[in-house]
Design an enzyme around this catalytic site. Structure first.
Site, PDB file in Angstrom:
ATOM      1  CG  ASN A   1      -0.374  -0.044   2.539  1.00  0.00           C
ATOM      2  OD1 ASN A   1       0.768  -0.464   2.695  1.00  0.00           O
ATOM      3  ND2 ASN A   1      -1.104   0.390   3.556  1.00  0.00           N
TER       4      ASN A   1
ATOM      5  CG  ASP B   1      -2.407  -4.962   5.305  1.00  0.00           C
ATOM      6  OD1 ASP B   1      -3.252  -5.489   6.025  1.00  0.00           O
ATOM      7  OD2 ASP B   1      -1.632  -4.065   5.705  1.00  0.00           O
TER       8      ASP B   1
ATOM      9  CG  ASP C   1      -0.160  -3.969  10.665  1.00  0.00           C
ATOM     10  OD1 ASP C   1       0.342  -3.410   9.681  1.00  0.00           O
ATOM     11  OD2 ASP C   1      -1.370  -3.885  10.946  1.00  0.00           O
TER      12      ASP C   1
ATOM     13  CG  HIS D   1      -4.025  -7.125  10.817  1.00  0.00           C
ATOM     14  ND1 HIS D   1      -5.283  -7.361  10.337  1.00  0.00           N
ATOM     15  CD2 HIS D   1      -3.470  -6.207   9.985  1.00  0.00           C
ATOM     16  CE1 HIS D   1      -5.489  -6.619   9.254  1.00  0.00           C
ATOM     17  NE2 HIS D   1      -4.389  -5.911   9.026  1.00  0.00           N
TER      18      HIS D   1
ATOM     19  CG  ASN E   1      -8.262  -1.194  10.440  1.00  0.00           C
ATOM     20  OD1 ASN E   1      -8.927  -2.062  11.002  1.00  0.00           O
ATOM     21  ND2 ASN E   1      -8.539  -0.776   9.216  1.00  0.00           N
TER      22      ASN E   1
ATOM     23  CG  HIS F   1       0.895   6.724  10.239  1.00  0.00           C
ATOM     24  ND1 HIS F   1       0.538   6.802   8.907  1.00  0.00           N
ATOM     25  CD2 HIS F   1       0.288   5.601  10.713  1.00  0.00           C
ATOM     26  CE1 HIS F   1      -0.257   5.788   8.596  1.00  0.00           C
ATOM     27  NE2 HIS F   1      -0.417   5.037   9.666  1.00  0.00           N
TER      28      HIS F   1
HETATM   29  O1  DOR Z   1      -3.264   0.110  11.501  1.00  0.00           O
HETATM   30  C1  DOR Z   1      -3.040  -0.157  10.343  1.00  0.00           C
HETATM   31  N1  DOR Z   1      -2.191   0.584   9.602  1.00  0.00           N
HETATM   32  N2  DOR Z   1      -3.677  -1.200   9.784  1.00  0.00           N
HETATM   33  C2  DOR Z   1      -3.607  -1.456   8.479  1.00  0.00           C
HETATM   34  O2  DOR Z   1      -4.205  -2.409   8.034  1.00  0.00           O
HETATM   35  C3  DOR Z   1      -2.832  -0.561   7.569  1.00  0.00           C
HETATM   36  C4  DOR Z   1      -1.779   0.140   8.303  1.00  0.00           C
HETATM   37  C5  DOR Z   1      -1.144   1.278   7.539  1.00  0.00           C
HETATM   38  O3  DOR Z   1      -0.833   1.109   6.367  1.00  0.00           O
HETATM   39  O4  DOR Z   1      -0.927   2.328   8.141  1.00  0.00           O
END
Ligand code: DOR
Length: 434
Positions: free
Chosen positions: A97, A155, A308, A235, A281, A312
């Site tokens: 992604n 994902d 996971d 997850h 998530n 950010h």
């Molecule tokens: O918390 C999450 N962050 N869950 C996901 O499925 C994607 C991920 C993201 O790409 O930040």
């Protein structure tokens, strides 16, 4: 440096070989060349003193986000791989992604070539299921498999269309690579921000029910049974999902599963105070879910622990709860938080190591995750009892988004060796010439 490294006097644990003994291990030409008691074969070599420490296969992470290309302000392949090394991971599978999403050969080639020149650990790309991650037509799975994609996943988003899921599973049979699904019925999740329950109600936040996950887990398992394809559930976060996967495995469906360190150790209570660093998530759930996830891990219903790792920027998370992106930066705290399960007697150390090494290797059909003679020297050295305080300012990851900042953890990765190279060396670890 002589190119030959002796890791001496550690407790060597390799669950795949049922090995748990004090001894030494010799690395030559990037491979494990000798393993035995404390009388190593004579050779000129450097020595890493591992007395009092655990020496095990390098961890394998089936699920991380390296954000490159497109979101380099959050993470890059270089910074993410350094963070992985600090966390004891020597192989990491990165989700597609990105911007643009990895949905064809060019994307897979880009990650592989960037990793070859910039990453300190092995990076294995995962390709998209759908073109542009749009959830409609199939992505170029064959050419991505050919280019080295180890699995396929959209994902970050689920595959909503059952028809597309059926098609991707049928198609995947040709390459024998698993389909990894982010199981979320978006209609049921309804834009929810955290686990559905009393805390969400009290905070005035929209909740995500367990059924949003379990519905899609059940649908995917039905399709995997029908097609015979290899399905991997990303997850897993609820007790119900563990139960559905358990029953499917008893029936012989080819389904594997992973759980994250945060879903194993943290509950929805972390969100109190509108902590956006605990927004993830699927959402953090309850103690009952944690109990079931641990049981699933112990029984082998859940094969692997995957971080996971979802970095950010501070700005991304510095906003109203509902506007913040989902995700926790997980590489550098994974072992420390998981060790709390060992110290509280809920999980044996050997089992934890198995689910971080041989377990994930099995999911992608890899021969890594072992200390067998001749295997690539991917090794993690850890101190199960070392106390330390998480300080995100010291992270190698660009993502400092974790609810664990300032938390005291017991258990730390002291050194990481990837393909025979020392890629992380804690301050306390000294290499001496022999
Ligand atoms: O918390 C999450 N962050 N869950 C996901 O499925 C994607 C991920 C993201 O790409 O930040």
């Amino acid at each position: 440096m002589t190119g030959t490294l002796l890791i001496s006097g550690g407790r060597i644990i390799d669950p795949g070989q049922k090995l748990d003994k004090t001894g030494s291990l010799l690395i030559a030409e990037g491979k494990i060349s000798w393993l035995g008691d404390d009388t190593p074969p004579p050779a000129d070599c450097d020595v890493l003193d591992a007395r009092g420490l655990v020496v095990c296969p390098g961890f394998i992470d089936l699920h991380c986000h390296l954000r490159q290309p497109g979101f380099e302000e959050k993470e890059t392949i270089a910074s993410g791989s350094l963070a992985a090394a600090r966390g004891g991971f020597t192989t990491i599978c990165c989700m597609p992604n990105t911007r643009p999403p990895l949905d064809g050969q060019a994307g897979i080639d880009y990650v592989k070539s960037t990793a070859a020149s910039e990453a300190v650990v092995r990076v294995l790309p995962i390709g998209c299921i759908s073109k542009g991650r749009q959830g409609e037509g199939l992505a170029e799975m064959a050419e991505m498999a050919e280019a080295g994609a180890v699995a396929f996943s959209d994902d970050g988003s689920p595959v909503i269309s059952s028809r597309l899921m059926l098609q991707t599973m049928e198609y995947s049979l040709a390459f024998g690579r698993p389909i990894i699904d982010h199981c979320e019925d978006t209609e049921l999740a309804g834009g929810g921000q955290m686990n559905e329950g009393i805390i969400a109600t009290r905070l005035g936040l929209a909740g995500v029910p367990a059924a949003a996950e379990e519905n899609i887990v059940a649908r995917d398992i039905g399709l995997a049974e029908f097609t015979g394809a290899r399905l991997h559930i990303a997850h897993v976060s609820t007790r119900g999902s563990v139960e559905i996967i358990r029953r499917a495995r008893e029936k012989g469906v080819r389904v594997t599963a992973e759980v994250t360190p945060h879903h194993l150790t943290l509950t929805e209570e972390e969100v109190i105070g509108y902590n956006t660093n605990a927004k993830v998530n699927p959402p953090l759930r309850t103690e009952k879910d944690i109990e079931a996830l641990i049981s699933g891990l112990r029984e082998g219903v859940i094969d692997a622990i995957a971080t996971d790792h979802a970095p950010h920027t501070e700005n991304d998370k510095l906003c109203e709860f509902a506007l913040a992106p989902f995700g926790i930066s997980g590489f550098e705290t994974a072992l420390g938080s998981l060790m709390s399960l060992v110290h509280s007697g809920k999980l044996e150390l050997n089992l934890l190591i198995a689910r971080l090494t041989g377990g994930p290797a099995g999911v992608i059909g890899s021969k890594l995750g072992t200390l067998a003679i001749g295997a690539p020297a991917d090794i993690t050295i850890l101190d199960p009892n070392r106390e330390w305080v998480v300080d995100t300012a010291e992270f190698a990851s660009k993502g400092r988004n974790t609810p664990l900042d300032g938390r005291e953890l017991t258990g730390r990765v002291m050194a990481t060796i990837s393909g025979g190279r020392l890629v992380h060396q804690g301050k306390e670890m000294k290499v001496t010439a022999r």
